[in-house]
Design an enzyme around this catalytic site. Structure first.
Site, PDB file in Angstrom:
ATOM      1  N   ASP A   1       0.791  -1.241   0.000  1.00  0.00           N
ATOM      2  CA  ASP A   1       0.000   0.000   0.000  1.00  0.00           C
ATOM      3  C   ASP A   1       0.821   1.287   0.000  1.00  0.00           C
ATOM      4  OD1 ASP A   1       0.844   0.204   2.713  1.00  0.00           O
ATOM      5  OD2 ASP A   1      -1.029  -0.657   3.473  1.00  0.00           O
TER       6      ASP A   1
ATOM      7  N   HIS B   1       6.467  -7.989  -1.207  1.00  0.00           N
ATOM      8  CA  HIS B   1       5.387  -8.425  -2.096  1.00  0.00           C
ATOM      9  C   HIS B   1       5.044  -7.365  -3.147  1.00  0.00           C
ATOM     10  CE1 HIS B   1       3.901 -11.607   1.046  1.00  0.00           C
ATOM     11  NE2 HIS B   1       4.955 -12.013   0.364  1.00  0.00           N
TER      12      HIS B   1
ATOM     13  N   CYS C   1       7.550  -7.721 -21.242  1.00  0.00           N
ATOM     14  CA  CYS C   1       8.348  -6.986 -22.236  1.00  0.00           C
ATOM     15  C   CYS C   1       9.329  -6.025 -21.550  1.00  0.00           C
ATOM     16  CB  CYS C   1       7.462  -6.227 -23.232  1.00  0.00           C
ATOM     17  SG  CYS C   1       6.863  -4.634 -22.604  1.00  0.00           S
TER      18      CYS C   1
ATOM     19  N   CYS D   1       3.117  -2.674 -25.941  1.00  0.00           N
ATOM     20  CA  CYS D   1       3.355  -3.868 -26.772  1.00  0.00           C
ATOM     21  C   CYS D   1       2.058  -4.620 -27.057  1.00  0.00           C
ATOM     22  CB  CYS D   1       4.394  -4.786 -26.107  1.00  0.00           C
ATOM     23  SG  CYS D   1       3.718  -5.817 -24.784  1.00  0.00           S
TER      24      CYS D   1
ATOM     25  N   GLY E   1       1.532  -7.178  12.976  1.00  0.00           N
ATOM     26  CA  GLY E   1       0.303  -7.232  12.170  1.00  0.00           C
ATOM     27  C   GLY E   1       0.339  -8.165  10.985  1.00  0.00           C
ATOM     28  N   THR E   2       0.948  -9.323  11.179  1.00  0.00           N
ATOM     29  CA  THR E   2       0.899 -10.326  10.097  1.00  0.00           C
ATOM     30  C   THR E   2       0.426 -11.652  10.662  1.00  0.00           C
ATOM     31  OG1 THR E   2       2.141 -11.589   8.448  1.00  0.00           O
ATOM     32  CG2 THR E   2       3.412 -10.759  10.325  1.00  0.00           C
ATOM     33  N   SER E   3      -0.349 -12.399   9.851  1.00  0.00           N
ATOM     34  CA  SER E   3      -0.857 -13.701  10.289  1.00  0.00           C
ATOM     35  C   SER E   3       0.241 -14.754  10.269  1.00  0.00           C
ATOM     36  CB  SER E   3      -2.026 -14.128   9.400  1.00  0.00           C
ATOM     37  OG  SER E   3      -1.621 -14.136   8.043  1.00  0.00           O
TER      38      SER E   3
ATOM     39  N   ASN F   1       0.392  -7.960  17.744  1.00  0.00           N
ATOM     40  CA  ASN F   1      -0.780  -8.414  16.995  1.00  0.00           C
ATOM     41  C   ASN F   1      -1.994  -8.353  17.923  1.00  0.00           C
ATOM     42  OD1 ASN F   1      -2.653 -10.052  15.327  1.00  0.00           O
ATOM     43  ND2 ASN F   1      -0.797 -10.627  14.212  1.00  0.00           N
TER      44      ASN F   1
ATOM     45  N   ALA G   1      -1.657  -2.181  16.483  1.00  0.00           N
ATOM     46  CA  ALA G   1      -0.319  -1.617  16.238  1.00  0.00           C
ATOM     47  C   ALA G   1      -0.301  -0.106  16.442  1.00  0.00           C
ATOM     48  CB  ALA G   1       0.128  -1.968  14.814  1.00  0.00           C
TER      49      ALA G   1
HETATM   50  C1  BJW Z   1      -3.558  -6.501  13.492  1.00  0.00           C
HETATM   51  C2  BJW Z   1      -4.446  -5.416  13.512  1.00  0.00           C
HETATM   52  C3  BJW Z   1      -4.023  -4.255  14.188  1.00  0.00           C
HETATM   53  C4  BJW Z   1      -5.354  -7.012  12.366  1.00  0.00           C
HETATM   54  N1  BJW Z   1      -2.827  -4.226  14.778  1.00  0.00           N
HETATM   55  N2  BJW Z   1      -2.390  -6.458  14.099  1.00  0.00           N
HETATM   56  C5  BJW Z   1       5.843 -23.234   2.355  1.00  0.00           C
HETATM   57  C6  BJW Z   1       4.808 -23.874   3.027  1.00  0.00           C
HETATM   58  C7  BJW Z   1       3.500 -23.751   2.571  1.00  0.00           C
HETATM   59  C8  BJW Z   1       3.180 -23.014   1.448  1.00  0.00           C
HETATM   60  C9  BJW Z   1       4.196 -22.373   0.782  1.00  0.00           C
HETATM   61  C10 BJW Z   1       5.501 -22.497   1.228  1.00  0.00           C
HETATM   62  N3  BJW Z   1       6.285 -21.755   0.403  1.00  0.00           N
HETATM   63  C11 BJW Z   1       5.512 -21.174  -0.537  1.00  0.00           C
HETATM   64  C12 BJW Z   1       4.241 -21.538  -0.345  1.00  0.00           C
HETATM   65  C13 BJW Z   1       3.082 -21.109  -1.188  1.00  0.00           C
HETATM   66  C14 BJW Z   1       2.556 -19.727  -0.877  1.00  0.00           C
HETATM   67  C15 BJW Z   1       2.085 -19.711   0.565  1.00  0.00           C
HETATM   68  O1  BJW Z   1       2.717 -19.212   1.461  1.00  0.00           O
HETATM   69  N4  BJW Z   1       0.907 -20.254   0.817  1.00  0.00           N
HETATM   70  C16 BJW Z   1       0.366 -20.307   2.177  1.00  0.00           C
HETATM   71  C17 BJW Z   1      -0.821 -19.359   2.274  1.00  0.00           C
HETATM   72  C18 BJW Z   1       0.017 -21.713   2.517  1.00  0.00           C
HETATM   73  N5  BJW Z   1       3.578 -18.695  -1.115  1.00  0.00           N
HETATM   74  C19 BJW Z   1       3.811 -18.210  -2.330  1.00  0.00           C
HETATM   75  O2  BJW Z   1       3.208 -18.619  -3.297  1.00  0.00           O
HETATM   76  C20 BJW Z   1       4.865 -17.139  -2.464  1.00  0.00           C
HETATM   77  N6  BJW Z   1       5.736 -17.473  -3.536  1.00  0.00           N
HETATM   78  C21 BJW Z   1       6.634 -18.453  -3.436  1.00  0.00           C
HETATM   79  O3  BJW Z   1       6.845 -19.054  -2.407  1.00  0.00           O
HETATM   80  O4  BJW Z   1       7.300 -18.702  -4.590  1.00  0.00           O
HETATM   81  C22 BJW Z   1       8.180 -19.816  -4.622  1.00  0.00           C
HETATM   82  C23 BJW Z   1       8.556 -20.105  -6.046  1.00  0.00           C
HETATM   83  C24 BJW Z   1       9.711 -20.794  -6.245  1.00  0.00           C
HETATM   84  C25 BJW Z   1      10.077 -21.095  -7.550  1.00  0.00           C
HETATM   85  C26 BJW Z   1       9.269 -20.683  -8.600  1.00  0.00           C
HETATM   86  C27 BJW Z   1       8.110 -19.994  -8.383  1.00  0.00           C
HETATM   87  C28 BJW Z   1       7.753 -19.698  -7.081  1.00  0.00           C
HETATM   88  C29 BJW Z   1       4.253 -15.802  -2.848  1.00  0.00           C
HETATM   89  C30 BJW Z   1       3.357 -15.258  -1.806  1.00  0.00           C
HETATM   90  C31 BJW Z   1       2.716 -13.959  -2.318  1.00  0.00           C
HETATM   91  C32 BJW Z   1       1.655 -13.426  -1.376  1.00  0.00           C
HETATM   92  N7  BJW Z   1       0.916 -12.409  -2.039  1.00  0.00           N
HETATM   93  C33 BJW Z   1      -0.096 -11.675  -1.302  1.00  0.00           C
HETATM   94  C34 BJW Z   1      -0.812 -10.711  -2.292  1.00  0.00           C
HETATM   95  C35 BJW Z   1       0.089  -9.527  -2.613  1.00  0.00           C
HETATM   96  C36 BJW Z   1      -0.550  -8.595  -3.574  1.00  0.00           C
HETATM   97  C37 BJW Z   1      -1.793  -7.946  -3.024  1.00  0.00           C
HETATM   98  O5  BJW Z   1      -1.752  -7.258  -1.989  1.00  0.00           O
HETATM   99  O6  BJW Z   1      -2.824  -8.124  -3.640  1.00  0.00           O
HETATM  100  O7  BJW Z   1       0.504 -10.939  -0.232  1.00  0.00           O
HETATM  101  S1  BJW Z   1      -1.286 -12.724  -0.456  1.00  0.00           S
HETATM  102  C38 BJW Z   1      -1.430 -11.700   0.969  1.00  0.00           C
HETATM  103  O8  BJW Z   1      -0.891 -12.400   2.118  1.00  0.00           O
HETATM  104  C39 BJW Z   1      -0.497 -10.492   0.718  1.00  0.00           C
HETATM  105  C40 BJW Z   1       0.102 -10.302   2.082  1.00  0.00           C
HETATM  106  O9  BJW Z   1       1.309  -9.566   1.974  1.00  0.00           O
HETATM  107  C41 BJW Z   1       0.282 -11.704   2.570  1.00  0.00           C
HETATM  108  C42 BJW Z   1       0.408 -11.817   4.070  1.00  0.00           C
HETATM  109  O10 BJW Z   1      -0.759 -11.390   4.686  1.00  0.00           O
HETATM  110  P1  BJW Z   1      -0.681 -10.569   6.049  1.00  0.00           P
HETATM  111  O11 BJW Z   1      -0.028  -9.274   5.828  1.00  0.00           O
HETATM  112  O12 BJW Z   1      -0.122 -11.434   7.111  1.00  0.00           O
HETATM  113  O13 BJW Z   1      -2.229 -10.246   6.303  1.00  0.00           O
HETATM  114  P2  BJW Z   1      -3.352 -11.161   6.992  1.00  0.00           P
HETATM  115  O14 BJW Z   1      -4.665 -10.621   6.622  1.00  0.00           O
HETATM  116  O15 BJW Z   1      -3.128 -12.609   6.726  1.00  0.00           O
HETATM  117  O16 BJW Z   1      -3.116 -10.970   8.559  1.00  0.00           O
HETATM  118  C43 BJW Z   1      -3.321  -9.729   9.195  1.00  0.00           C
HETATM  119  C44 BJW Z   1      -2.860  -9.854  10.638  1.00  0.00           C
HETATM  120  O17 BJW Z   1      -2.978  -8.588  11.256  1.00  0.00           O
HETATM  121  C45 BJW Z   1      -3.677 -10.835  11.475  1.00  0.00           C
HETATM  122  O18 BJW Z   1      -2.791 -11.651  12.236  1.00  0.00           O
HETATM  123  C46 BJW Z   1      -4.493  -9.926  12.403  1.00  0.00           C
HETATM  124  O19 BJW Z   1      -4.710 -10.516  13.681  1.00  0.00           O
HETATM  125  C47 BJW Z   1      -3.567  -8.749  12.528  1.00  0.00           C
HETATM  126  N8  BJW Z   1      -4.213  -7.457  12.830  1.00  0.00           N
HETATM  127  N9  BJW Z   1      -5.613  -5.729  12.872  1.00  0.00           N
HETATM  128  C48 BJW Z   1      -2.064  -5.324  14.768  1.00  0.00           C
HETATM  129  N10 BJW Z   1      -4.847  -3.125  14.281  1.00  0.00           N
END
Ligand code: BJW
Length: 240
Positions: A101, A116, A128, A148, A185-187, A211, A229
């Protein structure tokens, strides 16, 4: 607990802060998971994939343009501000973020490591090489086609895609040198980022979680500061 963490922070030469969507929650940006994570009837996991974009690019763009509009109206909150001040005052602080963001930058943090990508960046989906950062104060580009002819796509990292190599290298280097890691603030379920704090812990760094609820990291953390946070981080700064 807060005073103990402040003592650790004062003693730490190198501090890494790793943020997720929760830090922007109090700026009005919805988090990904949980009840507020839905957009229409879709889960973010269904939209943030290359497959979704291949099948329905207009729908995926609609989601990103909706998010851009919300983010453009939002302001960094007291949590972003406290971290920006911390990084300005302490030379050994590195800020890593999963957020796309741009609110850390708007709060004054210079060059956070964006693991990310950034939702204000657009690049050619066909690879491209076209990649440009849209201005924050202008409306998002209406033209979603690259010169392109291919679709433009958001410059973010979707599931199954590699994280930017330079960001990963910077994150690993920071974790290897850290004395203390503040995870805010990450899950802690999305990899490879979720594995980073353990990398630092293995080398003796203290891990502190900020968190509003438990995560898979909680049990392994040396301390947990429970609460929003935007309240916890300014209070921690006061205690420093
Ligand atoms: C507060 C609050 C307040 C609320 N104060 N706190 C190993 C094991 C299992 C799976 C995998 C693995 N390695 C890879 C994977 C697959 C996959 C993955 O992890 N899957 C799991 C879900 C199972 N990972 C990938 O695919 C990654 N790529 C990869 O590993 O490539 C390897 C590769 C190798 C060779 C060739 C090709 C590939 C890529 C991951 C990309 C994630 N993308 C996203 C979208 C980004 C774009 C967008 O924004 O649209 O990223 S998904 C989404 O999740 C986003 C976030 O950055 C990310 C994390 O989420 P976050 O920030 O933790 O948010 P929430 O909502 O989950 O949690 C919020 C937290 O805040 C909560 O805990 C609340 O309690 C808390 N909270 N209010 C403090 N006021």
């Amino acid at each position: 607990m807060r005073d103990l963490v402040a003592t650790w922070m004062r003693a730490a030469e190198r501090i890494v802060v790793l943020t997720g969507a929760g830090i922007s929650a109090e700026s009005g940006i919805p988090v990904f998971r949980g009840a507020d994570g839905l957009w229409r009837r879709y889960r973010p996991e269904e939209l943030a994939t290359p497959e979704a974009f291949r099948e329905r690019p207009s729908l995926v763009w609609e989601w990103y343009l909706w998010r851009r509009a919300r983010i453009a109206e939002a302001r960094p909150n007291a949590g972003h501000d406290a971290l920006a001040r911390l990084a300005r005052r302490r030379p050994g602080v590195t800020l890593l973020t999963q957020n796309v963001d741009g609110l850390h930058q708007r709060a004054g943090t210079e060059r956070p490591v964006e693991l990310h990508g950034n939702l204000w960046r657009v690049r050619c989906a066909a690879g491209c090489g076209m990649s440009v950062l849209d201005a924050h104060d202008r409306p998002p580009r209406a033209e979603l086609r690259c010169a392109c002819g291919a679709w433009l796509r958001p410059g973010v990292v979707w599931f199954g895609e590699q994280l930017p190599a330079d960001a990963v290298a910077a994150a690993i280097e920071a974790m290897e040198q850290a004395n203390l890691v503040l995870v805010v603030g990450t899950s802690s379920v999305v990899y490879p980022v979720a594995a980073l704090p353990a990398m630092a812990a293995r080398r003796g760094a203290r891990v502190v979680e900020v968190n509003v609820e438990d995560t898979p990291l909680t049990g392994a953390a040396d301390a947990v500061l429970r609460g929003p946070a935007a309240a916890v981080l300014p209070a921690l700064e006061e205690a420093l």
